[in-house]
Write an enzyme that holds these catalytic residues in place. Structure first.
Site, mmCIF file in Angstrom:
data_model
loop_
_atom_site.group_PDB
_atom_site.id
_atom_site.type_symbol
_atom_site.label_atom_id
_atom_site.label_comp_id
_atom_site.label_asym_id
_atom_site.label_seq_id
_atom_site.Cartn_x
_atom_site.Cartn_y
_atom_site.Cartn_z
ATOM 1 N N PRO A 88 0.205 10.944 -51.157
ATOM 2 C CA PRO A 88 1.214 9.859 -52.020
ATOM 3 C C PRO A 88 2.550 11.062 -50.118
ATOM 4 O O PRO A 88 2.820 11.862 -49.911
ATOM 5 C CB PRO A 88 1.589 10.925 -52.882
ATOM 6 N N THR A 90 5.503 9.308 -48.744
ATOM 7 C CA THR A 90 6.885 7.650 -48.736
ATOM 8 C C THR A 90 7.330 7.731 -47.631
ATOM 9 O O THR A 90 7.598 8.437 -46.479
ATOM 10 C CB THR A 90 8.810 9.247 -49.151
ATOM 11 N N GLN A 163 1.523 6.828 -57.232
ATOM 12 C CA GLN A 163 2.007 7.929 -57.590
ATOM 13 C C GLN A 163 3.598 7.777 -58.270
ATOM 14 O O GLN A 163 4.702 7.027 -58.082
ATOM 15 C CB GLN A 163 2.487 8.940 -56.618
ATOM 16 N N TYR A 246 11.369 17.308 -58.287
ATOM 17 C CA TYR A 246 11.973 16.197 -58.560
ATOM 18 C C TYR A 246 11.437 16.046 -60.178
ATOM 19 O O TYR A 246 11.856 17.403 -60.477
ATOM 20 C CB TYR A 246 11.271 14.827 -58.529
ATOM 21 N N GLY A 384 -2.320 13.683 -45.200
ATOM 22 C CA GLY A 384 -0.483 12.869 -44.714
ATOM 23 C C GLY A 384 -0.552 12.929 -44.006
ATOM 24 O O GLY A 384 -0.854 12.183 -43.322
#
Length: 439
Positions: A88, A90, A163, A246, A384
């Site tokens: 995942p 961003t 996600q 988070y 990533g």
């Protein structure tokens, strides 16, 4: 909460400019006693639809048995052709919280037949945002915008998980409805660094508002709703974001969780929120379609805990009892998106404790990924930064001499819909000979 912005505006570089740095609950008890869904024996064959759109990226199959990373793996219902997973990532390109049309090409570029992709972190509620231009999955517009993206991945033969994300205290009133303070486990702010607002200004992190017990079921429900919406948008499954400081991690880690009620204090209490979310999501879409990401040893965004091994062993054991599809664990040497000083902490105890698939992430190379599979350290390896710059990364791993495009960190988090997003070359373009040998 009013605060003055830091001097000047900053570029959208996430980790440097955007960030520096128990049993007894109703849902959980219900899930443990009567709602566990058995894993189905039938296998799902992922194939292009009859109404496939124009091909957005070169389609390819990764050669099998070249090395352990490229060996097949059965992930619950899904037959993976290899073990190289898109982590995942961003990208800050969802304008107005809505995925844009170029996202379909971006993900299609990184799809191989039988490959697993995990989407960028996607907010489950309007209160969940904390970065510019990050997507959501809580409105009809967002769900509809995701549909061509998931279809593009399906048409290329991939398996796509979304996600589920909530930033919690890693936010700012400018992201919140009516300028409210962000929510968290406790009213404890991140003490260092800044948060970037939608307008691009940098502010100190605000003191968040501690959730009332009466509010928590609604937040839990937002994750379950997000999971249902993800499947409606065409995703095959979901991954709960429980890592990197988070909201879920803010409940787990004692330096962010100062509660004295049933959600704070002891390890079972601090795990309660995470387990309620996992139970609700698994009840909504099935445990066989639910994974979770954890970062046991990360100190990113000041989410730390002195009992981290015991905490995560307890958590992983409970998640295993629920029958979740996989645990996706971030290595100790990675904090946020950056490598940190080496650590002797190992994920192996968690690997042994979890009975399902165990995925790892954290600066892996081709060679260290091969070793992770060969040694039994992991079943799958998520990549990533190298996957950003090498859209056909699994194919490149078929040849030890295949070149890798260098990544440009300056374009990781810009809102540009092409630069640093769709413009990295494929192996066939930079090295036709290597591509032919790998095919």
């Amino acid at each position: 909460m009013s605060q003055k912005p830091a001097a000047g505006r900053i570029s959208f570089r996430m980790e440097t400019a955007l960030r520096s740095n128990s049993p007894g609950t109703t849902l959980l008890a219900k899930y443990q006693h009567s709602k566990i869904r058995p894993r189905r024996a039938v296998k799902v064959a992922v194939s292009p639809s009859a109404s496939a759109p124009v091909t957005l990226a070169p389609r390819y199959e990764v050669p099998r048995d070249i090395n352990p990373l490229l060996s097949p793996y059965t992930l619950g219902e899904f037959e993976l052709s290899h073990r190289v997973v898109l982590a995942p990532l961003t990208r800050c390109r969802a304008i107005g919280t809505v995925p844009q049309k170029n996202a379909a090409e971006y993900y299609a570029q990184r799809t191989s037949k039988g490959g697993l992709l995990i989407s960028e972190a996607t907010c489950v509620a309007v209160t969940g945002h904390g970065y510019p231009n990050t997507p959501g999955v809580y409105t009809e517009e967002q769900i509809n915008a995701w549909k061509p993206v998931t279809q593009a991945v399906r048409d290329a033969g991939g398996i796509f998980f979304l996600q589920l994300w909530h930033c919690g205290r890693s936010s700012h009133p400018e992201y919140q409805p009516n300028g409210a303070d962000p929510i968290s486990a406790s009213a404890v702010a991140i003490s260092k660094g800044t948060v970037t607002t939608p307008s691009g200004d940098a502010y100190p992190f605000p003191v968040p508002r501690a959730l009332e017990i009466s509010e928590i079921p609604g937040v839990v429900k937002s994750y379950a709703d997000g999971a249902r919406n993800s499947l409606a948008a065409g995703f095959h499954g979901v991954e709960i974001h429980g890592a990197n400081g988070y909201l879920i991690d803010q409940f787990l880690k004692s330096n962010a969780n100062k509660r004295t009620d049933k959600y704070g204090g002891s390890i079972p209490n601090r795990c309660r929120f995470a387990l309620e979310v996992a139970a609700a999501v698994a009840d909504a879409v099935g445990p066989e379609l639910t994974g979770i990401r954890l970062s046991p040893y990360s100190e990113f965004q000041e989410a730390t805990d002195p009992e981290t091994l015991d905490l995560n062993l307890y958590l992983v054991d409970k998640l295993s009892e629920m029958g979740l599809l996989y645990v996706h664990a971030v290595e100790a040497r990675i904090s946020g998106g950056f490598e940190v000083e080496g650590s002797s902490e190992s994920l192996d105890p968690l690997r042994k404790a979890f009975k399902g698939c165990f995925m790892v992430a954290g600066g892996y190379t081709r060679e260290t990924g091969i070793h992770a599979i060969e040694s039994g350290h992991a079943d799958l390896v998520a990549y990533g930064r190298e996957f950003i710059s090498n859209p056909d990364l699994p194919l490149r791993f078929a040849r030890p001499d295949a070149p890798l495009n260098p990544y440009n960190r300056d374009t990781f988090y810009t809102p540009d819909q092409v630069v640093g997003y769709l413009d990295y070359p494929f192996l066939k373009d930079v090295s036709p000979e290597a591509a032919q040998l790998a095919a």
